[in-house]
Design a protein around this motif. Structure first.
Motif, PDB file in Angstrom:
ATOM      1  N   TYR A 160     -12.056   6.299  41.614  1.00  0.00           N
ATOM      2  CA  TYR A 160     -12.570   7.414  40.808  1.00  0.00           C
ATOM      3  C   TYR A 160     -11.445   8.413  40.525  1.00  0.00           C
ATOM      4  O   TYR A 160     -11.253   8.856  39.400  1.00  0.00           O
ATOM      5  N   TRP A 161     -10.678   8.750  41.554  1.00  0.00           N
ATOM      6  CA  TRP A 161      -9.566   9.683  41.361  1.00  0.00           C
ATOM      7  C   TRP A 161      -8.473   9.082  40.502  1.00  0.00           C
ATOM      8  O   TRP A 161      -7.885   9.767  39.672  1.00  0.00           O
ATOM      9  N   ASP A 162      -8.152   7.807  40.701  1.00  0.00           N
ATOM     10  CA  ASP A 162      -7.151   7.142  39.853  1.00  0.00           C
ATOM     11  C   ASP A 162      -7.540   7.285  38.383  1.00  0.00           C
ATOM     12  O   ASP A 162      -6.719   7.656  37.543  1.00  0.00           O
ATOM     13  N   ALA A 163      -8.798   6.970  38.102  1.00  0.00           N
ATOM     14  CA  ALA A 163      -9.277   7.033  36.726  1.00  0.00           C
ATOM     15  C   ALA A 163      -9.285   8.468  36.202  1.00  0.00           C
ATOM     16  O   ALA A 163      -8.912   8.731  35.054  1.00  0.00           O
ATOM     17  N   GLN A 164      -9.681   9.401  37.054  1.00  0.00           N
ATOM     18  CA  GLN A 164      -9.743  10.790  36.623  1.00  0.00           C
ATOM     19  C   GLN A 164      -8.353  11.353  36.349  1.00  0.00           C
ATOM     20  O   GLN A 164      -8.150  12.064  35.373  1.00  0.00           O
ATOM     21  N   VAL A 165      -7.392  11.030  37.192  1.00  0.00           N
ATOM     22  CA  VAL A 165      -6.019  11.507  36.967  1.00  0.00           C
ATOM     23  C   VAL A 165      -5.490  10.978  35.631  1.00  0.00           C
ATOM     24  O   VAL A 165      -4.871  11.709  34.852  1.00  0.00           O
ATOM     25  N   LYS A 166      -5.754   9.703  35.334  1.00  0.00           N
ATOM     26  CA  LYS A 166      -5.329   9.128  34.043  1.00  0.00           C
ATOM     27  C   LYS A 166      -6.008   9.849  32.886  1.00  0.00           C
ATOM     28  O   LYS A 166      -5.380  10.160  31.872  1.00  0.00           O
ATOM     29  N   ALA A 167      -7.315  10.084  33.019  1.00  0.00           N
ATOM     30  CA  ALA A 167      -8.072  10.726  31.945  1.00  0.00           C
ATOM     31  C   ALA A 167      -7.597  12.153  31.701  1.00  0.00           C
ATOM     32  O   ALA A 167      -7.403  12.563  30.553  1.00  0.00           O
ATOM     33  N   TYR A 168      -7.377  12.916  32.772  1.00  0.00           N
ATOM     34  CA  TYR A 168      -6.961  14.305  32.617  1.00  0.00           C
ATOM     35  C   TYR A 168      -5.524  14.414  32.124  1.00  0.00           C
ATOM     36  O   TYR A 168      -5.150  15.397  31.505  1.00  0.00           O
ATOM     37  N   ALA A 169      -4.714  13.399  32.363  1.00  0.00           N
ATOM     38  CA  ALA A 169      -3.323  13.411  31.886  1.00  0.00           C
ATOM     39  C   ALA A 169      -3.243  13.246  30.376  1.00  0.00           C
ATOM     40  O   ALA A 169      -2.234  13.589  29.764  1.00  0.00           O
ATOM     41  N   LYS A 170      -4.326  12.729  29.760  1.00  0.00           N
ATOM     42  CA  LYS A 170      -4.329  12.581  28.301  1.00  0.00           C
ATOM     43  C   LYS A 170      -5.539  13.238  27.642  1.00  0.00           C
ATOM     44  O   LYS A 170      -5.741  13.088  26.437  1.00  0.00           O
ATOM     45  N   ALA A 171      -6.355  13.941  28.430  1.00  0.00           N
ATOM     46  CA  ALA A 171      -7.545  14.635  27.938  1.00  0.00           C
ATOM     47  C   ALA A 171      -8.502  13.682  27.235  1.00  0.00           C
ATOM     48  O   ALA A 171      -9.110  14.018  26.226  1.00  0.00           O
ATOM     49  N   SER A 172      -8.640  12.478  27.802  1.00  0.00           N
ATOM     50  CA  SER A 172      -9.548  11.493  27.219  1.00  0.00           C
ATOM     51  C   SER A 172      -9.940  10.457  28.275  1.00  0.00           C
ATOM     52  O   SER A 172      -9.091   9.993  29.038  1.00  0.00           O
ATOM     53  N   PRO A 173     -11.214  10.043  28.284  1.00  0.00           N
ATOM     54  CA  PRO A 173     -11.646   9.022  29.235  1.00  0.00           C
ATOM     55  C   PRO A 173     -11.375   7.595  28.746  1.00  0.00           C
ATOM     56  O   PRO A 173     -11.561   6.633  29.484  1.00  0.00           O
ATOM     57  N   VAL A 174     -10.920   7.448  27.507  1.00  0.00           N
ATOM     58  CA  VAL A 174     -10.725   6.131  26.903  1.00  0.00           C
ATOM     59  C   VAL A 174      -9.703   5.318  27.694  1.00  0.00           C
ATOM     60  O   VAL A 174      -8.607   5.800  28.016  1.00  0.00           O
ATOM     61  N   ASP A 175     -10.076   4.089  28.030  1.00  0.00           N
ATOM     62  CA  ASP A 175      -9.218   3.141  28.746  1.00  0.00           C
ATOM     63  C   ASP A 175      -8.782   3.631  30.130  1.00  0.00           C
ATOM     64  O   ASP A 175      -7.697   3.286  30.592  1.00  0.00           O
ATOM     65  N   THR A 176      -9.591   4.446  30.772  1.00  0.00           N
ATOM     66  CA  THR A 176      -9.257   4.909  32.126  1.00  0.00           C
ATOM     67  C   THR A 176     -10.177   4.291  33.177  1.00  0.00           C
ATOM     68  O   THR A 176      -9.863   4.321  34.358  1.00  0.00           O
ATOM     69  N   GLY A 177     -11.322   3.771  32.765  1.00  0.00           N
ATOM     70  CA  GLY A 177     -12.280   3.208  33.707  1.00  0.00           C
ATOM     71  C   GLY A 177     -13.102   4.246  34.450  1.00  0.00           C
ATOM     72  O   GLY A 177     -13.779   3.921  35.425  1.00  0.00           O
ATOM     73  N   LEU A 178     -13.070   5.481  34.018  1.00  0.00           N
ATOM     74  CA  LEU A 178     -13.783   6.557  34.710  1.00  0.00           C
ATOM     75  C   LEU A 178     -15.274   6.248  34.855  1.00  0.00           C
ATOM     76  O   LEU A 178     -15.863   6.483  35.907  1.00  0.00           O
ATOM     77  N   ASP A 179     -15.861   5.670  33.815  1.00  0.00           N
ATOM     78  CA  ASP A 179     -17.293   5.375  33.861  1.00  0.00           C
ATOM     79  C   ASP A 179     -17.645   4.219  34.797  1.00  0.00           C
ATOM     80  O   ASP A 179     -18.811   3.981  35.079  1.00  0.00           O
ATOM     81  N   LYS A 180     -16.660   3.523  35.317  1.00  0.00           N
ATOM     82  CA  LYS A 180     -16.911   2.461  36.295  1.00  0.00           C
ATOM     83  C   LYS A 180     -17.113   3.022  37.701  1.00  0.00           C
ATOM     84  O   LYS A 180     -17.641   2.351  38.573  1.00  0.00           O
ATOM     85  N   TYR A 181     -16.647   4.261  37.933  1.00  0.00           N
ATOM     86  CA  TYR A 181     -16.686   4.850  39.270  1.00  0.00           C
ATOM     87  C   TYR A 181     -17.483   6.137  39.342  1.00  0.00           C
ATOM     88  O   TYR A 181     -17.910   6.535  40.412  1.00  0.00           O
ATOM     89  N   ALA A 182     -17.684   6.812  38.211  1.00  0.00           N
ATOM     90  CA  ALA A 182     -18.425   8.074  38.176  1.00  0.00           C
ATOM     91  C   ALA A 182     -19.730   7.855  37.421  1.00  0.00           C
ATOM     92  O   ALA A 182     -19.775   7.126  36.426  1.00  0.00           O
ATOM     93  N   PHE A 183     -20.778   8.521  37.903  1.00  0.00           N
ATOM     94  CA  PHE A 183     -22.106   8.349  37.333  1.00  0.00           C
ATOM     95  C   PHE A 183     -22.833   9.680  37.438  1.00  0.00           C
ATOM     96  O   PHE A 183     -22.481  10.521  38.261  1.00  0.00           O
TER      97      PHE A 183
END
Length: 194
Positions: free
Chosen positions: A71-94
Protein backbone atom coordinates in the motif's frame (compact mmCIF):
# COMPACT_ATOMS: atom_id res chain seq x y z
CA UNK A 1 -8.23 21.04 1.52
CA UNK A 2 -5.30 22.97 0.10
CA UNK A 3 -2.05 21.06 0.09
CA UNK A 4 0.08 24.11 -0.54
CA UNK A 5 -1.15 26.08 2.45
CA UNK A 6 0.13 25.84 5.98
CA UNK A 7 -3.24 24.79 7.35
CA UNK A 8 -3.53 22.08 9.99
CA UNK A 9 -5.21 19.87 7.36
CA UNK A 10 -1.90 19.80 5.49
CA UNK A 11 -0.23 18.19 8.47
CA UNK A 12 -2.92 15.52 8.59
CA UNK A 13 -2.63 14.98 4.86
CA UNK A 14 1.13 14.58 5.02
CA UNK A 15 0.81 12.20 7.95
CA UNK A 16 -1.73 10.06 6.11
CA UNK A 17 0.50 10.06 3.08
CA UNK A 18 3.47 8.96 5.13
CA UNK A 19 1.56 6.01 6.49
CA UNK A 20 1.59 4.55 3.02
CA UNK A 21 5.34 4.81 2.72
CA UNK A 22 5.73 2.95 5.95
CA UNK A 23 5.10 -0.15 4.02
CA UNK A 24 8.35 0.42 2.10
CA UNK A 25 10.48 -0.04 5.18
CA UNK A 26 8.81 -3.16 6.53
CA UNK A 27 10.48 -6.45 5.74
CA UNK A 28 8.30 -9.50 6.07
CA UNK A 29 10.29 -12.62 6.70
CA UNK A 30 8.78 -15.91 5.72
CA UNK A 31 10.06 -18.77 7.79
CA UNK A 32 11.19 -21.71 5.71
CA UNK A 33 10.50 -25.22 6.80
CA UNK A 34 13.67 -27.19 7.13
CA UNK A 35 13.43 -30.91 6.63
CA UNK A 36 15.47 -33.77 7.87
CA UNK A 37 16.81 -36.69 5.90
CA UNK A 38 15.52 -39.02 8.64
CA UNK A 39 11.96 -39.94 7.69
CA UNK A 40 11.28 -42.02 10.79
CA UNK A 41 11.46 -39.01 13.07
CA UNK A 42 7.94 -37.67 13.81
CA UNK A 43 9.37 -34.58 15.56
CA UNK A 44 10.10 -33.03 12.14
CA UNK A 45 6.42 -32.22 11.63
CA UNK A 46 6.36 -30.20 14.87
CA UNK A 47 9.57 -28.29 14.32
CA UNK A 48 9.52 -24.58 15.27
CA UNK A 49 9.36 -23.62 11.57
CA UNK A 50 6.36 -25.82 10.92
CA UNK A 51 4.59 -24.59 14.05
CA UNK A 52 5.25 -20.95 13.18
CA UNK A 53 3.95 -21.25 9.63
CA UNK A 54 0.84 -23.09 10.90
CA UNK A 55 -0.02 -20.29 13.37
CA UNK A 56 -2.97 -18.46 11.78
CA UNK A 57 -2.37 -15.28 13.83
CA UNK A 58 1.29 -15.07 12.77
CA UNK A 59 0.40 -15.78 9.14
CA UNK A 60 -2.32 -13.10 9.19
CA UNK A 61 0.06 -10.55 10.74
CA UNK A 62 2.66 -11.27 8.05
CA UNK A 63 0.03 -10.90 5.31
CA UNK A 64 -1.28 -7.64 6.78
CA UNK A 65 2.22 -6.15 7.00
CA UNK A 66 2.98 -7.23 3.42
CA UNK A 67 -0.21 -5.56 2.19
CA UNK A 68 0.59 -2.46 4.25
CA UNK A 69 4.05 -2.27 2.68
CA UNK A 70 2.59 -2.67 -0.80
CA UNK A 71 0.00 0.00 0.00
CA UNK A 72 2.80 2.42 0.90
CA UNK A 73 4.84 1.47 -2.19
CA UNK A 74 1.85 2.28 -4.36
CA UNK A 75 1.03 5.45 -2.47
CA UNK A 76 4.59 6.79 -2.69
CA UNK A 77 4.53 6.21 -6.48
CA UNK A 78 1.13 7.89 -6.80
CA UNK A 79 2.06 10.93 -4.72
CA UNK A 80 5.34 11.35 -6.61
CA UNK A 81 3.34 12.00 -9.79
CA UNK A 82 -0.01 13.18 -8.33
CA UNK A 83 -1.83 10.32 -10.03
CA UNK A 84 -2.94 6.79 -9.09
CA UNK A 85 -2.55 5.56 -12.69
CA UNK A 86 -0.26 2.51 -12.99
CA UNK A 87 0.61 2.51 -9.27
CA UNK A 88 -1.59 -0.38 -8.10
CA UNK A 89 -3.00 1.71 -5.24
CA UNK A 90 -6.47 0.24 -5.73
CA UNK A 91 -5.07 -3.27 -5.23
CA UNK A 92 -4.13 -2.49 -1.61
CA UNK A 93 -6.42 0.37 -0.52
CA UNK A 94 -10.19 0.12 -0.23
CA UNK A 95 -13.09 2.08 1.19
CA UNK A 96 -12.06 5.17 3.20
CA UNK A 97 -8.31 4.65 2.67
CA UNK A 98 -8.67 4.63 -1.11
CA UNK A 99 -11.08 7.56 -1.10
CA UNK A 100 -8.75 9.60 1.09
CA UNK A 101 -5.73 8.89 -1.12
CA UNK A 102 -7.64 9.71 -4.29
CA UNK A 103 -8.91 13.03 -2.89
CA UNK A 104 -5.40 13.95 -1.76
CA UNK A 105 -4.05 13.12 -5.22
CA UNK A 106 -6.66 15.43 -6.77
CA UNK A 107 -5.60 18.21 -4.37
CA UNK A 108 -1.94 17.66 -5.24
CA UNK A 109 -2.69 17.85 -8.96
CA UNK A 110 -4.86 20.97 -8.63
CA UNK A 111 -2.10 22.74 -6.69
CA UNK A 112 0.67 21.61 -9.05
CA UNK A 113 2.43 19.69 -6.27
CA UNK A 114 3.91 16.24 -5.78
CA UNK A 115 5.61 14.55 -2.86
CA UNK A 116 9.17 13.34 -3.37
CA UNK A 117 11.39 11.15 -1.22
CA UNK A 118 10.20 8.49 1.19
CA UNK A 119 8.83 8.45 4.70
CA UNK A 120 10.24 6.15 7.36
CA UNK A 121 7.82 3.69 8.88
CA UNK A 122 7.79 1.51 11.98
CA UNK A 123 4.55 -0.48 11.75
CA UNK A 124 3.38 -3.18 14.10
CA UNK A 125 0.23 -5.27 13.88
CA UNK A 126 -1.40 -4.61 17.25
CA UNK A 127 -4.63 -6.59 16.80
CA UNK A 128 -5.98 -9.36 14.59
CA UNK A 129 -9.48 -10.81 14.65
CA UNK A 130 -9.83 -13.92 12.49
CA UNK A 131 -13.15 -14.97 14.05
CA UNK A 132 -15.26 -12.36 12.25
CA UNK A 133 -16.17 -12.07 8.61
CA UNK A 134 -14.58 -10.01 7.25
CA UNK A 135 -11.38 -10.63 9.20
CA UNK A 136 -9.94 -7.47 10.73
CA UNK A 137 -6.54 -6.17 11.81
CA UNK A 138 -5.12 -3.00 13.31
CA UNK A 139 -1.64 -1.62 12.64
CA UNK A 140 0.01 1.09 14.73
CA UNK A 141 2.80 2.99 13.05
CA UNK A 142 5.24 5.79 13.77
CA UNK A 143 5.50 7.70 10.52
CA UNK A 144 8.47 10.00 9.92
CA UNK A 145 7.97 12.39 6.99
CA UNK A 146 11.18 14.33 7.50
CA UNK A 147 12.52 13.17 4.12
CA UNK A 148 9.22 13.08 2.25
CA UNK A 149 8.80 16.55 0.83
CA UNK A 150 5.96 18.46 -0.77
CA UNK A 151 7.38 20.13 -3.89
CA UNK A 152 6.16 22.04 -6.92
CA UNK A 153 5.86 19.53 -9.76
CA UNK A 154 7.25 21.84 -12.46
CA UNK A 155 10.20 23.32 -10.57
CA UNK A 156 10.95 20.82 -7.80
CA UNK A 157 10.97 23.73 -5.34
CA UNK A 158 9.94 22.75 -1.79
CA UNK A 159 6.59 24.03 -0.62
CA UNK A 160 6.92 25.83 2.70
CA UNK A 161 5.02 24.15 5.50
CA UNK A 162 4.48 25.30 9.09
CA UNK A 163 7.57 24.86 11.26
CA UNK A 164 5.42 23.62 14.15
CA UNK A 165 3.98 20.72 12.12
CA UNK A 166 4.65 17.19 13.30
CA UNK A 167 7.19 15.35 11.19
CA UNK A 168 6.90 12.17 13.27
CA UNK A 169 3.46 11.03 14.36
CA UNK A 170 1.46 8.00 15.44
CA UNK A 171 -0.95 6.56 12.88
CA UNK A 172 -3.55 3.84 13.36
CA UNK A 173 -4.40 1.77 10.31
CA UNK A 174 -7.38 -0.54 9.90
CA UNK A 175 -7.23 -3.48 7.52
CA UNK A 176 -9.81 -6.10 6.66
CA UNK A 177 -10.38 -8.85 4.20
CA UNK A 178 -12.24 -8.12 0.99
CA UNK A 179 -13.12 -11.57 -0.25
CA UNK A 180 -10.04 -13.51 0.81
CA UNK A 181 -7.56 -10.64 0.36
CA UNK A 182 -6.35 -8.23 3.07
CA UNK A 183 -6.74 -4.54 2.22
CA UNK A 184 -6.09 -1.24 3.99
CA UNK A 185 -9.48 0.37 4.65
CA UNK A 186 -8.79 3.35 6.92
CA UNK A 187 -5.90 5.42 8.26
CA UNK A 188 -6.20 7.71 11.27
CA UNK A 189 -3.45 10.13 12.16
CA UNK A 190 -2.97 11.04 15.78
CA UNK A 191 -2.00 14.57 16.72
CA UNK A 192 0.89 13.32 18.81
CA UNK A 193 4.53 12.62 18.14
CA UNK A 194 6.24 9.27 18.47
Amino acid sequence: MSISTAAPGTNRWLRRTVVAATALSIAVTVAGCGGSDKKDKPADSTSPSATKSADPQAAAKAEVLAVYRSYWDAQVKAYAKASPVDTGLDKYAFDKALGKAESELVALKLNGNVIKGEPKLSPEVTAVNLDESPKKATITDCVDVTNWNLVKQKTGEKVKLPKERLTRFVTTINARTVGDKWMIVETQQQDRTC
